[in-house]
Enzyme design. Structure first.
Site, short mmCIF file in Angstrom:
data_model
loop_
_atom_site.label_atom_id
_atom_site.label_comp_id
_atom_site.label_asym_id
_atom_site.label_seq_id
_atom_site.Cartn_x
_atom_site.Cartn_y
_atom_site.Cartn_z
N TYR A 87 5.15 0.57 7.50
CA TYR A 87 4.90 -0.54 8.24
C TYR A 87 4.66 -1.64 7.13
O TYR A 87 3.55 -1.68 6.29
CB TYR A 87 3.77 -0.41 9.04
N LYS B 187 8.83 -0.39 10.11
CA LYS B 187 8.61 -1.57 10.89
C LYS B 187 8.44 -2.90 9.60
O LYS B 187 7.51 -2.99 9.05
CB LYS B 187 7.23 -1.42 11.33
#
Lengths: 296, 296
Positions: free
Chosen positions: B131, B159
């Site tokens: 992420y 992400k």
């Protein structure tokens, strides 16, 4: 309040636990060397990485080791209720004041920063130091924000980033800050690389990472600046230049950890993972620079 | 893994305590609306503001409410030992995967970021989503860093921030990312304002704040993109434009909180102090925009 040299030691870890004995040695060493206050846990003391209980134990031990030297307790956290819990613990532990950096994950608006300081100063009667750290938080204090926050009750000083430039530049910066904050609020600067200039320019407090690990050298540097001893000041800053040049790119916490590890002040790698220390070449540079300063 | 629409609900607080019932309603609502996964606690779920026990309870409740929809547990924290503790709790709670943002206070070097992911992937066999959140951390993933981290075992998806530009621009961006990460790693984007374009361009996952609070609308938007229903997609994005324009300057977490508060999904102000919500005018804009989208 908190004028002079304020030392910010590491909160050394060993196997992911706070080594209170090592912390105690750092605090006692700073107090013995003549610093004017000790700040624990600050940014260098990896405050944000510690649990509430770890932070409480750091402050309790520092108060026990600091003797007559006042202890400033770092209370910054993401959530206001945690900040207030840390302030409560600091008061219980006998801290002389509290230091609050507006840490953020979701970037804070100015109104949220003021709200944080208002929530704390309404509830906690301890002297409070306002702390700007642009490197580690997303908050840059504009003049307006600094004025709003320092107008709150119990604010006694500010910790702002060191200012680049020569003595005239920093004198002008201090004069400007004087127009922004109330007269009773002390103006202190962090950023050891800018400290000699700031001290000559008349800053009230040097918030010092160096003084947490090399307190004798830091105190000598501050006294040379105060006494107008330009020869000693110049010799010390020349000797420390390689070390201080590492602070910008690598962070004071990593430099302080390398020195403390080299000197046996802490028991092995003392930073919380995922933080790593300096590499071997950087360590050698820092160690040689510190030793050169001690020979001045 | 975790392809499609992944909803990131709030972790609503009430009087500074996690309101597990409100969290449960948000998760159940997202699952009923047809999202493909639920991420708790993510950035919107104020993960970094919560205690370990609060985070554990959020994941447990989400798993209970999500039915067959897989739950992705956010495990990011400043200290690696806390990250590992969160991963342990996520596994115990039955999470299908873990989401790790390299949160920092002291800015992390690339080697430290890789070290963090290596420490976790060596010890935790759960599928892991890498992420990047430039807004809330100081870490920007270069191609080199993304390649090093996604080469680690158990990494199933990334992400990354939404990409600006038109469909051709985002298609090119996705093609570039495909050259950086292994073929088995899914590429997902956050940033609801860029979602329609990213979905048309063929992103694997839309990591969505909107889907945490307006799941029906988010699922309709994703299906219109998938089905090539340009008229519905255009009508939805036009209706949502005022809301999504608030996300950039104010943050998705504040917009989601305003909507959840307005709709009675949560019990009063639900963000941890010092975070404040939107002001009245912004709230009205967000609410009207959400209602316009629901009329499409």
């Amino acid at each position: 309040m908190f004028a002079g040299v304020s030392a910010f030691p590491l909160s050394p870890l060993h196997d992911d636990r706070v080594d209170a004995d090592a912390l105690g040695r750092l605090v006692a060493g700073a107090a013995a060397a003549g610093v004017d206050s000790v700040g624990v846990p600050g940014s260098t003391g990896v405050a944000q990485y510690l649990t509430r209980d770890e932070r409480r134990r750091v402050v309790v031990r520092a108060v026990a080791e600091a003797g007559d030297v006042p202890v400033l307790a770092g209370i910054g956290a993401l959530r206001t209720s945690d900040v207030l819990a840390h302030a409560h613990d600091a008061a219980e532990a006998g801290a002389a004041g509290i230091l609050l950096v507006p840490t953020s994950y979701h970037p804070l608006t100015d109104d949220e920063v003021v709200g944080l300081y208002a929530d704390v100063t309404e509830r906690v009667p301890l002297p409070l130091v306002v702390y700007e750290n642009r490197r580690t938080t997303s908050v840059a204090f504009t003049d307006d924000l600094l004025a709003r926050v320092t107008a709150l009750p119990h604010v006694v000083a500010v910790k702002v980033p060191g200012a680049p430039g020569d003595v005239a530049d920093v004198t002008a910066r201090l004069a400007h800050l004087r127009t922004v904050v109330p007269a009773h609020v002390g103006i202190g600067m962090s950023g050891d690389a800018f400290a000699a200039t700031a001290l000559v320019a008349g800053v009230d407090t040097w918030w010092s990472v160096l003084a947490g690990v090399l307190p004798g050298t830091a105190v000598r540097l501050a006294r040379a600046a105060r006494d107008g001893d330009a020869a000693t000041l110049s010799a010390l800053t020349d000797a420390l230049a390689p070390l201080l040049h590492l602070v910008g790119p690598r962070g004071g916490v990593r430099v302080a950890a390398a020195l403390a590890e080299h000197r046996g002040l802490v028991d092995g790698p003392c930073l919380p993972r995922p933080l790593h220390g300096l590499d071997a070449a950087e360590r050698a540079t820092a160690v040689a620079s510190a030793e050169a300063a001690e020979r001045v």
